[in-house]
Design a protein around this motif. Structure first.
Motif, PDB file in Angstrom:
ATOM      1  N   ALA A 174       0.846  -1.199   0.000  1.00  7.39           N
ATOM      2  CA  ALA A 174       0.000   0.000   0.000  1.00  7.39           C
ATOM      3  C   ALA A 174       0.877   1.244   0.000  1.00  7.39           C
ATOM      4  N   ASP A 175       0.430   2.276  -0.724  1.00  8.98           N
ATOM      5  CA  ASP A 175       1.205   3.511  -0.832  1.00  8.98           C
ATOM      6  C   ASP A 175       0.789   4.566   0.182  1.00  8.98           C
ATOM      7  N   VAL A 176      -0.356   4.418   0.789  1.00 10.27           N
ATOM      8  CA  VAL A 176      -0.804   5.315   1.851  1.00 10.27           C
ATOM      9  C   VAL A 176      -1.696   4.508   2.783  1.00 10.27           C
ATOM     10  N   PHE A 177      -1.425   4.594   4.082  1.00 14.62           N
ATOM     11  CA  PHE A 177      -2.147   3.780   5.065  1.00 14.62           C
ATOM     12  C   PHE A 177      -1.980   4.428   6.436  1.00 14.62           C
ATOM     13  N   ARG A 178      -2.797   3.995   7.384  1.00 15.40           N
ATOM     14  CA  ARG A 178      -2.695   4.518   8.744  1.00 15.40           C
ATOM     15  C   ARG A 178      -2.085   3.466   9.663  1.00 15.40           C
ATOM     16  N   VAL A 179      -1.114   3.887  10.452  1.00 13.03           N
ATOM     17  CA  VAL A 179      -0.465   3.016  11.428  1.00 13.03           C
ATOM     18  C   VAL A 179      -0.999   3.373  12.806  1.00 13.03           C
ATOM     19  N   TYR A 180      -1.449   2.384  13.554  1.00 12.28           N
ATOM     20  CA  TYR A 180      -1.983   2.620  14.888  1.00 12.28           C
ATOM     21  C   TYR A 180      -0.945   3.337  15.756  1.00 12.28           C
ATOM     22  N   GLY A 181      -1.392   4.411  16.413  1.00 13.85           N
ATOM     23  CA  GLY A 181      -0.534   5.154  17.326  1.00 13.85           C
ATOM     24  C   GLY A 181       0.273   6.261  16.674  1.00 13.85           C
ATOM     25  N   ILE A 182       0.352   6.286  15.320  1.00 17.15           N
ATOM     26  CA  ILE A 182       1.178   7.276  14.632  1.00 17.15           C
ATOM     27  C   ILE A 182       0.374   8.110  13.645  1.00 17.15           C
ATOM     28  N   GLY A 183      -0.403   7.473  12.790  1.00 14.82           N
ATOM     29  CA  GLY A 183      -1.188   8.204  11.799  1.00 14.82           C
ATOM     30  C   GLY A 183      -0.875   7.753  10.389  1.00 14.82           C
ATOM     31  N   VAL A 184      -1.023   8.680   9.436  1.00 18.41           N
ATOM     32  CA  VAL A 184      -0.870   8.345   8.022  1.00 18.41           C
ATOM     33  C   VAL A 184       0.601   8.178   7.666  1.00 18.41           C
ATOM     34  N   VAL A 185       0.901   7.086   6.998  1.00 16.15           N
ATOM     35  CA  VAL A 185       2.244   6.808   6.493  1.00 16.15           C
ATOM     36  C   VAL A 185       2.133   6.607   4.987  1.00 16.15           C
ATOM     37  N   THR A 186       3.121   7.092   4.241  1.00 13.29           N
ATOM     38  CA  THR A 186       3.107   6.933   2.786  1.00 13.29           C
ATOM     39  C   THR A 186       4.397   6.260   2.323  1.00 13.29           C
ATOM     40  N   SER A 187       4.328   5.701   1.137  1.00 14.94           N
ATOM     41  CA  SER A 187       5.489   5.053   0.531  1.00 14.94           C
ATOM     42  C   SER A 187       6.326   6.054  -0.255  1.00 14.94           C
ATOM     43  N   GLN A 188       7.486   5.604  -0.725  1.00 14.31           N
ATOM     44  CA  GLN A 188       8.308   6.428  -1.617  1.00 14.31           C
ATOM     45  C   GLN A 188       7.561   6.729  -2.906  1.00 14.31           C
ATOM     46  N   ASN A 189       6.782   5.754  -3.381  1.00 10.68           N
ATOM     47  CA  ASN A 189       5.996   5.971  -4.606  1.00 10.68           C
ATOM     48  C   ASN A 189       5.022   7.129  -4.443  1.00 10.68           C
ATOM     49  N   PHE A 190       4.411   7.236  -3.257  1.00  8.64           N
ATOM     50  CA  PHE A 190       3.477   8.332  -2.995  1.00  8.64           C
ATOM     51  C   PHE A 190       4.235   9.663  -2.970  1.00  8.64           C
ATOM     52  N   ALA A 191       5.399   9.690  -2.310  1.00  2.48           N
ATOM     53  CA  ALA A 191       6.201  10.915  -2.259  1.00  2.48           C
ATOM     54  C   ALA A 191       6.615  11.350  -3.665  1.00  2.48           C
ATOM     55  N   ASP A 192       7.015  10.390  -4.498  1.00  7.81           N
ATOM     56  CA  ASP A 192       7.382  10.714  -5.885  1.00  7.81           C
ATOM     57  C   ASP A 192       6.182  11.251  -6.663  1.00  7.81           C
TER      58      ASP A 192
END
Length: 212
Positions: A174-192
């Motif tokens: 997945a390129d964007v997802f939520r991690v419990y306790g932290i929030g939204v995390v994205t992949s390098q593909n999303f940043a690009d």
């Protein structure tokens, strides 16, 4: 694979992928909010989110400098422009399950006859494939009377983060997802994707540099 988080700190001193410092853009505020039910942890059943934002969804923008991501006083993880939605739907990125249109958008002191762009809530699901590495992370918080292997492996609040390390061995792509306790995390593909399409107000910081 590098992973990123949103960082909206006004004291951010160096450019991040896609960063357009938010002082350049309008501030967004929710008004007349209608609340639904919060999300629950699938393991322990405790609440893991704010109450769901139900229709009619209304926001007020401080000016007509419209970014592709709204931040400031909107608690939802990701509210994005029509431009972002169109580009995302024509990309190979995965992780956003749906886009929900904002019903009402008001602009304070607007001198333009042009209507503001449409904005959408991006629905991003929590994942159990990526989690906080409790042993390697340095996170300061207050002790809870409980802990949960899924939603609160630390057993504390997250008041400040000195070092964040994620367990990504079971990451499902997945390129964007939520991690419990932290929030939204994205992949390098999303940043690009953000950089290549010049999408504004996406202040992304690598997980290894993240701190609050």
């Amino acid at each position: 694979m590098n992973f990123y988080l949103f960082s909206d700190s006004k004291s951010e001193s160096k450019p991040n992928p896609g960063a357009m410092y938010k002082s350049k853009w309008c501030e967004a505020t929710v008004f007349d909010r209608v609340n639904g039910e919060p999300e629950k942890c699938p393991n322990c059943g405790r609440f893991v989110s704010l109450k769901k934002w139900e229709s009619p969804r209304k926001i007020k923008l401080s000016n007509s400098n419209y970014p592709d991501r709204l931040s400031d006083w909107i608690p939802e993880p990701l509210v994005v422009s029509q431009k972002f939605v169109d580009l995302y739907r024509n990309s190979d990125l995965i992780g956003i399950s749906q886009f929900i249109k904002i019903d009402t958008i008001l602009v304070k002191n607007s001198k333009s006859n042009l209507c503001p762009p449409d904005y959408y809530i991006a629905t991003i699901d929590f994942t159990t494939n990526v989690s906080i590495d409790v042993q390697k992370s340095i996170i300061i918080g207050q002790k809870y009377g409980w802990s949960c292997q899924t939603c609160n492996p630390l057993g504390t609040t997250v008041d400040s983060v000195k070092r964040l390390v994620l367990n990504t061995d079971e990451w499902n792509g997945a390129d964007v997802f939520r991690v419990y306790g932290i929030g939204v995390v994205t992949s390098q593909n999303f940043a690009d994707f953000i950089i290549n399409n010049r999408l504004s107000n996406f202040n992304l910081v690598p997980v290894c540099e993240y701190g609050i």
